[in-house]
Scaffold this motif. Structure first.
Motif, short mmCIF file in Angstrom:
data_model
loop_
_atom_site.label_atom_id
_atom_site.label_comp_id
_atom_site.label_asym_id
_atom_site.label_seq_id
_atom_site.Cartn_x
_atom_site.Cartn_y
_atom_site.Cartn_z
N LEU A 7 -6.82 -2.06 -0.58
CA LEU A 7 -6.49 -3.14 0.25
C LEU A 7 -7.69 -4.27 -0.05
O LEU A 7 -8.82 -4.09 -0.07
N PHE A 8 -7.12 -5.38 -0.68
CA PHE A 8 -7.86 -6.68 -0.95
C PHE A 8 -7.96 -7.61 0.12
O PHE A 8 -6.79 -7.97 0.48
N VAL A 9 -9.10 -7.88 0.62
CA VAL A 9 -8.99 -9.13 1.81
C VAL A 9 -9.91 -10.41 1.41
O VAL A 9 -11.01 -10.06 1.13
N VAL A 34 -1.26 -0.69 -4.08
CA VAL A 34 -2.10 -1.93 -3.64
C VAL A 34 -1.52 -2.88 -2.80
O VAL A 34 -0.27 -3.02 -2.54
N LEU A 35 -2.66 -3.29 -2.02
CA LEU A 35 -2.30 -4.05 -0.83
C LEU A 35 -3.25 -5.39 -0.81
O LEU A 35 -4.25 -5.20 -1.40
N SER A 36 -2.85 -6.40 -0.27
CA SER A 36 -3.48 -7.52 -0.09
C SER A 36 -3.34 -8.39 1.11
O SER A 36 -2.07 -8.28 1.52
N ALA A 37 -4.41 -9.08 1.64
CA ALA A 37 -4.04 -9.66 2.84
C ALA A 37 -5.04 -10.77 3.14
O ALA A 37 -6.13 -10.66 2.55
N GLY A 38 -4.95 -11.65 4.28
CA GLY A 38 -5.81 -12.67 4.67
C GLY A 38 -6.25 -12.69 6.05
O GLY A 38 -5.29 -12.43 6.75
N ASP A 70 -4.45 -4.29 11.41
CA ASP A 70 -5.24 -3.13 11.50
C ASP A 70 -4.35 -1.86 10.69
O ASP A 70 -5.15 -1.01 10.08
N ALA A 71 -3.09 -1.95 10.71
CA ALA A 71 -2.25 -1.01 9.98
C ALA A 71 -2.58 -1.00 8.57
O ALA A 71 -2.77 0.31 8.03
N ALA A 72 -2.92 -1.76 8.07
CA ALA A 72 -3.09 -2.09 6.58
C ALA A 72 -4.65 -1.42 6.23
O ALA A 72 -4.69 -0.71 5.23
N CYS A 88 -12.97 -9.39 8.87
CA CYS A 88 -12.30 -8.42 8.36
C CYS A 88 -12.81 -7.13 9.53
O CYS A 88 -13.71 -6.75 9.99
N PRO A 89 -11.57 -6.36 9.85
CA PRO A 89 -11.71 -5.24 10.83
C PRO A 89 -12.42 -4.13 10.04
O PRO A 89 -12.19 -3.99 8.84
N PHE A 90 -13.21 -3.42 10.92
CA PHE A 90 -14.24 -2.16 10.61
C PHE A 90 -13.52 -1.18 11.01
O PHE A 90 -13.35 -1.00 12.08
#
Length: 133
Positions: A7-9, A34-38, A70-72, A88-90
């Motif tokens: 996941l790229f954030v 591959v996932l990406s989000a903001g 959070d799911a990602a 960014c969630p940890f």
């Protein structure tokens, strides 16, 4: 072996994270999910990032910025952050990498090309660390 998920954030999911996702898809194919989000996604991908990637034969024009969930994060093996700070969630037990990269927002193509190329180098190192050739 299971397929690793990356996941790229970044804040707007319009530049750096989209370029990184484009590189990873291009270099790894279906060997990596591959996932990406903001944290505060923009309305569309940065057109200069689209242009920079098109120069190397990678089309990210149809991609849409997505809201980070959070799911990602939960489904990802590696979370790569790019300047999203506290947004960014940890999640304990996840592998995190923080890539300090210039933000392509508001920059011309001449400034975005070196960011694109640095992202490619980092994606290649990431693939090597995951054992994905």
């Amino acid at each position: 072996m299971t397929t690793p998920t990356v996941l790229f954030v970044c804040v707007h999911n319009a530049g750096r994270s989209q370029m990184a996702a484009g590189w990873l898809r291009h270099l790894a194919g279906d060997r990596v999910e591959v996932l990406s989000a903001g944290s505060a996604p923009a309305g569309s991908v940065n057109p200069v990032a689209v242009e920079a990637m098109a120069e190397v034969g990678i089309d990210i024009a149809s991609h849409q910025p997505r809201l980070l969930s959070d799911a990602a994060v939960e489904q990802s093996d590696v979370v790569v952050t790019m300047g999203c700070g506290d947004a960014c969630p940890f999640h304990p037990g996840k592998r995190y990498e923080d890539w300090a990269l210039d933000d392509p927002a508001g920059q011309g193509i001449e400034a975005v090309r070196p960011i694109r190329d640095e992202i490619r180098s980092r994606v290649e190192r990431l693939l090597a660390s995951l054992g994905v050739g």
